[in-house]
Design an enzyme around this catalytic site. Structure first.
Site, mmCIF file in Angstrom:
data_model
loop_
_atom_site.group_PDB
_atom_site.id
_atom_site.type_symbol
_atom_site.label_atom_id
_atom_site.label_comp_id
_atom_site.label_asym_id
_atom_site.label_seq_id
_atom_site.Cartn_x
_atom_site.Cartn_y
_atom_site.Cartn_z
ATOM 1 N N ASP A 193 0.751 -1.173 0.086
ATOM 2 C CA ASP A 193 -0.119 -0.158 0.087
ATOM 3 C C ASP A 193 0.891 1.182 0.030
ATOM 4 O O ASP A 193 2.067 1.109 -0.101
ATOM 5 C CB ASP A 193 -0.957 0.016 1.127
ATOM 6 C CG ASP A 193 -2.334 0.699 0.762
ATOM 7 O OD1 ASP A 193 -2.408 1.849 0.327
ATOM 8 O OD2 ASP A 193 -3.362 -0.043 1.070
ATOM 9 N N HIS A 263 -2.808 3.054 -4.809
ATOM 10 C CA HIS A 263 -2.107 2.602 -3.499
ATOM 11 C C HIS A 263 -0.718 1.933 -3.807
ATOM 12 O O HIS A 263 -0.420 1.192 -3.148
ATOM 13 C CB HIS A 263 -3.367 1.522 -2.865
ATOM 14 C CG HIS A 263 -4.379 2.119 -2.248
ATOM 15 N ND1 HIS A 263 -4.501 2.590 -0.790
ATOM 16 C CD2 HIS A 263 -5.703 1.916 -2.444
ATOM 17 C CE1 HIS A 263 -5.699 2.999 -0.649
ATOM 18 N NE2 HIS A 263 -6.454 2.663 -1.646
ATOM 19 N N GLU A 327 -10.045 2.838 -5.337
ATOM 20 C CA GLU A 327 -9.412 4.004 -4.844
ATOM 21 C C GLU A 327 -8.304 4.694 -5.637
ATOM 22 O O GLU A 327 -7.486 5.331 -5.116
ATOM 23 C CB GLU A 327 -9.103 4.162 -3.531
ATOM 24 C CG GLU A 327 -10.354 3.858 -2.480
ATOM 25 C CD GLU A 327 -10.151 3.964 -1.027
ATOM 26 O OE1 GLU A 327 -10.848 4.316 -0.508
ATOM 27 O OE2 GLU A 327 -8.871 3.635 -0.656
ATOM 28 N N TRP A 404 -16.986 -4.254 -1.328
ATOM 29 C CA TRP A 404 -16.651 -3.602 -0.226
ATOM 30 C C TRP A 404 -17.562 -2.292 0.132
ATOM 31 O O TRP A 404 -17.868 -1.891 1.114
ATOM 32 C CB TRP A 404 -15.135 -3.379 -0.125
ATOM 33 C CG TRP A 404 -14.585 -2.159 -0.866
ATOM 34 C CD1 TRP A 404 -14.237 -2.397 -2.138
ATOM 35 C CD2 TRP A 404 -14.517 -0.922 -0.452
ATOM 36 N NE1 TRP A 404 -13.721 -1.164 -2.556
ATOM 37 C CE2 TRP A 404 -13.755 0.085 -1.697
ATOM 38 C CE3 TRP A 404 -14.784 -0.249 0.613
ATOM 39 C CZ2 TRP A 404 -13.559 1.028 -1.599
ATOM 40 C CZ3 TRP A 404 -14.415 1.244 0.495
ATOM 41 C CH2 TRP A 404 -13.893 1.811 -0.218
ATOM 42 N N TYR A 429 -16.337 -4.702 8.317
ATOM 43 C CA TYR A 429 -15.471 -3.532 8.398
ATOM 44 C C TYR A 429 -14.774 -3.586 9.995
ATOM 45 O O TYR A 429 -15.542 -2.816 10.665
ATOM 46 C CB TYR A 429 -15.217 -2.220 7.771
ATOM 47 C CG TYR A 429 -14.904 -2.298 6.418
ATOM 48 C CD1 TYR A 429 -15.228 -3.157 5.614
ATOM 49 C CD2 TYR A 429 -13.894 -1.313 6.031
ATOM 50 C CE1 TYR A 429 -14.885 -3.437 4.216
ATOM 51 C CE2 TYR A 429 -13.607 -1.325 4.714
ATOM 52 C CZ TYR A 429 -13.753 -2.320 3.890
ATOM 53 O OH TYR A 429 -13.440 -2.564 2.438
ATOM 54 N N ASP A 431 -12.338 -2.429 11.164
ATOM 55 C CA ASP A 431 -11.462 -1.210 11.754
ATOM 56 C C ASP A 431 -12.553 -0.070 12.094
ATOM 57 O O ASP A 431 -12.009 0.942 12.547
ATOM 58 C CB ASP A 431 -10.419 -0.676 10.627
ATOM 59 C CG ASP A 431 -11.369 -0.286 9.387
ATOM 60 O OD1 ASP A 431 -12.433 -0.888 9.135
ATOM 61 O OD2 ASP A 431 -10.833 0.596 8.551
ATOM 62 N N TRP A 479 -8.290 -3.179 8.281
ATOM 63 C CA TRP A 479 -7.332 -2.402 8.045
ATOM 64 C C TRP A 479 -6.753 -1.719 9.161
ATOM 65 O O TRP A 479 -7.402 -1.528 10.193
ATOM 66 C CB TRP A 479 -7.946 -0.957 7.158
ATOM 67 C CG TRP A 479 -8.892 -1.712 5.941
ATOM 68 C CD1 TRP A 479 -10.151 -1.780 5.800
ATOM 69 C CD2 TRP A 479 -8.187 -2.029 4.797
ATOM 70 N NE1 TRP A 479 -10.512 -2.610 4.572
ATOM 71 C CE2 TRP A 479 -9.293 -2.425 3.655
ATOM 72 C CE3 TRP A 479 -7.128 -2.085 4.183
ATOM 73 C CZ2 TRP A 479 -9.048 -2.880 2.596
ATOM 74 C CZ3 TRP A 479 -6.613 -2.330 2.738
ATOM 75 C CH2 TRP A 479 -7.763 -2.901 2.044
ATOM 76 N N THR A 480 -5.336 -1.334 9.040
ATOM 77 C CA THR A 480 -4.797 -1.093 10.423
ATOM 78 C C THR A 480 -3.922 0.317 10.389
ATOM 79 O O THR A 480 -3.132 0.558 11.242
ATOM 80 C CB THR A 480 -3.543 -2.160 10.593
ATOM 81 O OG1 THR A 480 -2.682 -2.191 9.284
ATOM 82 C CG2 THR A 480 -4.178 -3.559 10.668
ATOM 83 N N GLU A 481 -4.756 1.303 9.651
ATOM 84 C CA GLU A 481 -4.220 2.779 9.974
ATOM 85 C C GLU A 481 -4.074 3.109 11.431
ATOM 86 O O GLU A 481 -2.989 3.653 11.642
ATOM 87 C CB GLU A 481 -5.174 3.588 9.392
ATOM 88 C CG GLU A 481 -5.310 3.744 7.770
ATOM 89 C CD GLU A 481 -6.208 2.810 7.121
ATOM 90 O OE1 GLU A 481 -6.773 1.814 7.703
ATOM 91 O OE2 GLU A 481 -6.752 3.049 5.994
HETATM 92 C C1 TNX Z 1 -10.949 1.764 2.144
HETATM 93 S S1 TNX Z 1 -11.714 -0.974 1.426
HETATM 94 C C2 TNX Z 1 -10.112 1.203 1.402
HETATM 95 C C3 TNX Z 1 -8.523 1.121 2.399
HETATM 96 C C4 TNX Z 1 -8.627 1.622 3.707
HETATM 97 C C5 TNX Z 1 -10.109 1.412 4.139
HETATM 98 C C6 TNX Z 1 -10.473 1.924 5.772
HETATM 99 C C7 TNX Z 1 -10.798 -0.638 0.318
HETATM 100 C C8 TNX Z 1 -10.631 -1.430 -0.948
HETATM 101 N N1 TNX Z 1 -10.009 0.463 0.298
HETATM 102 O O1 TNX Z 1 -7.591 1.367 1.727
HETATM 103 O O2 TNX Z 1 -7.796 1.236 4.582
HETATM 104 O O3 TNX Z 1 -11.305 1.945 3.498
HETATM 105 O O4 TNX Z 1 -11.471 1.503 6.067
#
Ligand code: TNX
Length: 566
Positions: A193, A263, A327, A404, A429, A431, A479-481
């Site tokens: 990422d 990413h 994204e 997602w 999710y 997180d 997800w581990t931000e």
């Molecule tokens: C969206 S889910 C993202 C991740 C982020 C996450 C945070 C997805 C395919 N992409 O890059 O970590 O939201 O919830």
């Protein structure tokens, strides 16, 4: 036949064991259980293993026997009557059968999955100390029972993001152990990422020399700040293979994700020539959606991707390779000019492909990237999985969508004849916050996802009749931000992953939140024995580390108060 009878009268049969078995609190609840009268004492039991059973299954059984011997402090008796593990070629790969009577436990399955799940069911039927890895005083009996069981969905996934924060090999194995206990069969490993590249790639050493490290990490939600602390890490190919093997031995496939063409800031920092502008770039210290992505106009980008993916496929034998696709363009940034809009090479590529100028152009160009990468992966005999953004173009046959952004992507994909895996953010999710009392919880990305909401998810709701078979299964994402320690990681994971396991495993009519919720007490005891943290938000103890002080008396009282209603 679906039935469950509880006739726990507690007749002592063997003098060395006490009368009553534990309450039946197995998660995910097996699909067909009959509890009968009596108990089987496992202390020093005989063990027979059918020579027709394959080596991997034999090893899984061996781990069960080892746990039994360690926890009970008594050696088993090989070749003697007691546990009788039999090969049954008529059973499906993940199906198993257990018949426990007073002096014998028959276990039947056809291969690894079935034997692993049979052993996990048996472990959950025993006192939680079976998970502790040390000798423990406990009531070492199994209740007499008949269990026929197999999963509802073939894909039962859990995701782990090791890019935003890095988890050691040992920690990842523990994560796999927890998944094994709840009968999940797929680890989706998010390995690359913007904030860190974590796979050693021999032909591109800078990916880990440079791309695995960031200068600092933003503090809290202030995206422009930095703590100034160098952070990073990566896995060598040997370590990755070790994890793959560890998981495989437990019936778990590891699906690697190389997120592309977005990413990718960590890779761009390592090799700036892969971007539209040539950089310079910096491994991201913050979270969000980066504008800089791989250039779709340069041929060397495709050479790079093919070389990287060849090494990835060499390490990971999984049928599926996840190529991300999410994204690439921030949907909330309406004003933005994205690099692809203005890059001469990307524009030349668009002209060459006959893509017309306009807001859709960049999505069509992404579609071209996806299709090229897919072709390459297919040429190696593998299939792609992509986030639901890849649906925005014309998808090539054989791609699987990971839905997602809610369930719509998966539903649409299935209706069009594509396979889909459901990971909707509103149910899956992990997180997200665990409840409304945000100020008592550790900082999260947002959301509100209590365990009960996770549990309520029904993956086939809204799916076009006739397209149900395209829903391969369900996965939750972690997800581990904002997650930096194992303690916090497991607090986010558990017990929500236990709820997930019932969505994945149990037939629709077997789900029952009250029964599940009552079973959680046994699961908490199991997790205590494993030394793994969990959230007690669903018990009103909101926040990280808010565990009740439990000595034996308190625990007994607590369990008595929270007895299953059935
Ligand atoms: C969206 S889910 C993202 C991740 C982020 C996450 C945070 C997805 C395919 N992409 O890059 O970590 O939201 O919830």
């Amino acid at each position: 036949m679906k039935r469950i009878l509880f006739i726990l009268t507690g007749v002592a049969v063997l003098a060395s064991c006490s009368r009553k078995a534990e309450t039946f609190s197995v998660i995910p609840m097996p699909n067909d259980v009959t509890i009968e009268k009596g108990t089987f004492c496992v202390k020093g039991a005989g063990i027979k293993i059918d020579p027709a059973i394959d080596k991997e299954s034999g090893e899984a059984i061996g781990r069960f026997v080892q746990a039994l011997e360690t926890a009970t402090g008594k050696k088993t008796k090989p070749g003697k009557d007691g546990f009788d593990f039999k090969y049954n070629p008529n059973m499906a790969a993940e199906e198993y059968f257990i018949n426990i009577d007073n002096d014998e436990v028959d276990v039947e399955a056809s291969c690894l999955g079935g034997f692993v799940y049979a052993c996990e069911t048996l472990k959950q039927m025993l006192p939680a100390a079976i998970y502790g890895g040390k000798k423990a005083k406990a009531n070492w009996v199994l209740p007499c029972a008949k269990i026929f069981d197999q999963p509802r969905f073939g894909y039962r996934g859990m995701h782990l993001d090791c890019s935003r924060h890095f988890w050691s090999v040992e920690e990842t194995k523990r994560y796999i152990d927890v998944m094994t206990a709840y009968k999940l069969n797929t680890l989706h490993w998010h390995l690359t990422d913007d904030q860190g590249w974590r796979i050693e790639i021999k032909s591109y050493p800078r990916l880990t020399e440079v791309g695995a490290w960031r200068d600092g990490t933003c503090i809290g939600k202030d995206m422009d700040s930095s703590d100034g602390i160098r952070y990073g890490g990566y896995y060598t190919q040997d370590q990755l293979r070790d994890v793959v093997q560890y998981a495989a031995a437990r019936g778990i496939t590891v699906i690697p994700e190389v997120d592309l063409p977005g990413h990718m800031v960590a890779a761009l920092t390592s090799y700036p020539e892969l971007g539209c502008t040539g950089g310079p770039y910096k491994v991201w210290p913050r979270w969000g959606i980066a504008k800089d992505i791989l250039c779709a106009g340069k041929e060397e980008v495709f050479t790079f991707l093919e070389n990287v993916l060849s090494e990835v496929m060499d390490i990971f034998p999984s049928k599926y390779i996840h190529i991300g696709g999410d994204e690439c363009f921030d949907p909330f940034d309406k004003e933005a000019v994205f690099p692809w809009d203005v890059c001469p090479k990307c524009n030349a590529r668009m002209r060459q492909l006959g893509i017309k100028k306009g807001p859709e152009a960049k999505h069509q160009l992404q579609n071209y990237v996806t299709a090229r990468v897919q072709k390459f992966i297919n040429s190696k005999g593998r299939n792609i999985i992509g986030w639901d953004e890849i649906l925005e173009g014309d998808l090539a046959e054989g791609s699987t969508i990971m839905s997602w952004r809610g369930t719509a992507g998966g539903i649409k994909a299935a209706a069009k004849g594509f396979d889909a895996i459901m990971t909707p953010y509103d149910y899956a999710y992990f997180d997200y916050y665990q409840g409304p009392e945000r100020d008592k919880e550790p900082l999260c990305i947002g959301g509100n996802l209590p365990v009960e909401t996770v549990y309520s998810y029904e993956p086939l709701d809204g799916v076009t009749p006739g397209a149900e078979d395209h829903i391969l299964g369900v996965q939750a994402n972690l997800w581990t931000e904002y997650i930096t320690t194992p303690e916090h990681l497991y607090y986010m994971l558990l017990p929500r992953m236990c709820a997930l396991s019932e969505i994945q495993w149990c037939d629709r009519d077997r789900k029952d939140y009250n029964r599940f919720n009552a079973s959680l007490d046994h699961t908490f005891a199991i997790l205590d024995a494993m030394g793994v943290n969990y959230s007690l938000d669903c018990r009103g103890l909101v926040g990280l580390g808010r565990k009740p002080a439990r000595n034996a008396a308190e625990l007994a009282e607590y369990l008595e108060k929270n007895k299953p209603s059935w």
